[in-house]
Design an enzyme around this catalytic site. Structure first.
Site, PDB file in Angstrom:
ATOM      1  N   HIS A  71       0.742  -1.259  -0.038  1.00 25.04           N
ATOM      2  CA  HIS A  71      -0.007  -0.046   0.015  1.00 25.04           C
ATOM      3  C   HIS A  71       0.817   1.392   0.113  1.00 25.04           C
ATOM      4  O   HIS A  71       0.663   2.073  -0.728  1.00 25.04           O
ATOM      5  CB  HIS A  71      -0.933   0.060   1.023  1.00 25.04           C
ATOM      6  CG  HIS A  71      -2.049  -0.873   1.129  1.00 25.04           C
ATOM      7  ND1 HIS A  71      -3.469  -0.364   0.995  1.00 25.04           N
ATOM      8  CD2 HIS A  71      -2.335  -2.300   1.001  1.00 25.04           C
ATOM      9  CE1 HIS A  71      -4.496  -1.205   0.674  1.00 25.04           C
ATOM     10  NE2 HIS A  71      -3.878  -2.413   0.754  1.00 25.04           N
ATOM     11  N   VAL A  75       1.073   4.160  -3.410  1.00 25.62           N
ATOM     12  CA  VAL A  75       0.281   5.369  -3.256  1.00 25.62           C
ATOM     13  C   VAL A  75       1.569   6.420  -2.694  1.00 25.62           C
ATOM     14  O   VAL A  75       2.150   6.374  -1.774  1.00 25.62           O
ATOM     15  CB  VAL A  75      -0.729   5.445  -2.069  1.00 25.62           C
ATOM     16  CG1 VAL A  75      -1.411   6.802  -1.801  1.00 25.62           C
ATOM     17  CG2 VAL A  75      -1.768   4.427  -2.218  1.00 25.62           C
ATOM     18  N   GLY A  77       4.441   6.278  -4.028  1.00 24.92           N
ATOM     19  CA  GLY A  77       5.777   5.940  -3.817  1.00 24.92           C
ATOM     20  C   GLY A  77       5.959   5.271  -2.503  1.00 24.92           C
ATOM     21  O   GLY A  77       5.399   5.635  -1.583  1.00 24.92           O
ATOM     22  N   ASP A  79       7.364   5.999   0.536  1.00 22.44           N
ATOM     23  CA  ASP A  79       8.028   6.995   1.442  1.00 22.44           C
ATOM     24  C   ASP A  79       7.376   7.224   2.713  1.00 22.44           C
ATOM     25  O   ASP A  79       7.308   7.972   3.501  1.00 22.44           O
ATOM     26  CB  ASP A  79       7.568   8.320   0.650  1.00 22.44           C
ATOM     27  CG  ASP A  79       5.976   8.520   0.461  1.00 22.44           C
ATOM     28  OD1 ASP A  79       5.160   7.628   0.819  1.00 22.44           O
ATOM     29  OD2 ASP A  79       5.555   9.860   0.319  1.00 22.44           O
ATOM     30  N   SER A  81       4.281   7.057   3.699  1.00 23.21           N
ATOM     31  CA  SER A  81       3.111   7.972   3.834  1.00 23.21           C
ATOM     32  C   SER A  81       2.083   7.100   4.369  1.00 23.21           C
ATOM     33  O   SER A  81       1.253   7.741   5.104  1.00 23.21           O
ATOM     34  CB  SER A  81       2.598   8.528   2.276  1.00 23.21           C
ATOM     35  OG  SER A  81       2.342   7.335   1.616  1.00 23.21           O
TER      36      SER A  81
END
Length: 326
Positions: A71, A75, A77, A79, A81
């Protein structure tokens, strides 16, 4: 027999390493193997130890961590998030959109790494390493994972729409969804094997059961699903596709279930509707070692999607909040 198994595992590691090295050079030339060898030489060891203990205490966490990694990368990349909590700067973070597990596990792993070398290893890399090590614990095989990702500061649930492949997608849409992220049909089919472990909510299954049963479902299997997920029921969860052997074991069992019409998601069953992906699924069912190598290569390739590197982003002190804390 033991020597033969060891030889196969050694061959797998070499195959995976070769595939991963080739893929990372094209997916993200700035990621490096042994990235923390000088700045935090015990980083990957700390991640591995903490991840192994977490899954040993709760075997369902292996699938949860791999799913978080998927996931995260699809979304914005890879990173981290997906790990950000609600805040003034991120009032509607990604994690509000989909019920996911494993956030506290990542926090535990991050704390273990911070105890070794604070402020050095990103949450994005910790999640990537933890997903790799979840594969080792739950699937019995491992592979090298490059590092060097930095953590992003933005998380918005609206970014999920159009980014994540959905469980009701047909094969053409799935191939395009993966292609949008630089991943191939081979990667798509290989990563679908992750549906061999973990659980899902009835809400993802009932559209295949009501008002009429999806004709691609095995009739006996469909009846069992209707018992577990009655129409108008409260929801609950259903054991995922590997209940043939062990619902917490990552393996190539999912491809056998696809052939038998005994999978929960349309996105798995639809692989049989295209001659190319159907042959890939059959190959993965027949050759578990080859599937492991493909899965390893796809995980590394996925781990290079839109990464932040160098001076981009930051190294979060905690995974649920940016260093600014707003």
């Amino acid at each position: 027999m033991a020597m033969a198994t060891s030889a196969c595992q050694a061959l797998l590691v070499l195959m995976a390493a070769f595939a991963a090295a080739a893929l990372v050079s094209t997916a993200s030339a700035t990621l490096q193997y042994d990235f923390y060898s000088s700045t935090c030489p015990k980083a990957e060891e700390a991640v591995r130890y903490a991840t192994t203990k977490i899954i040993s205490d709760d075997p369902t966490m292996g699938a949860a961590i791999v799913r978080l990694f998927f996931h995260d990368c699809f979304v914005r990349g890879c990173d981290a998030s997906i790990l950000l909590d609600q805040s003034n700067s991120n009032p509607q973070p990604e994690k509000l959109a989909i019920p996911l597990r494993g956030f506290s596990a990542v926090d535990t792993i991050k704390a273990a790494v911070e105890a070794v070398c604070p402020g050095v290893v990103s949450c994005a890399d910790i999640l990537a390493y933890a997903a790799r090590d979840s594969t080792m614990v739950s699937g019995g095989f491992s592979f090298p994972m490059p590092g060097g990702r930095r953590d992003g500061a933005v998380s918005n649930l609206n970014d999920i729409f159009g980014s994540l492949p959905a469980p009701n997608m047909q094969v053409q849409a799935l191939v395009q969804s993966f292609a949008n992220k630089g991943l191939s049909a081979v990667d798509l089919v290989a990563l679908s094997g992750a549906h061999s472990f973990g659980v899902t909510h009835c809400s993802f299954v009932t559209p295949r059961l009501y008002p009429a049963v999806d004709p691609t479902l095995n009739a006996t299997y469909a009846a069992a699903l209707q018992q577990a997920c009655p129409q108008g029921g409260a929801g609950g969860t259903v054991l995922n596709n590997n209940n043939v052997t062990d619902p917490n074991k990552l393996s190539n069992q999912d491809y056998r279930n696809v052939a038998a019409g005994e999978v929960l998601f349309t996105s798995d069953q639809t692989l049989t509707s295209d001659a190319t992906t159907n042959q890939m699924a059959q190959d993965n069912a027949a050759n578990p070692v080859a599937w492991m190598a493909r899965f390893a290569g796809a995980m590394v390739k996925m781990g290079g999607i839109q990464v932040l590197t160098g001076n981009q982003g930051e190294i979060r002190r905690v995974c649920g909040a940016t260093n600014g804390g707003t």
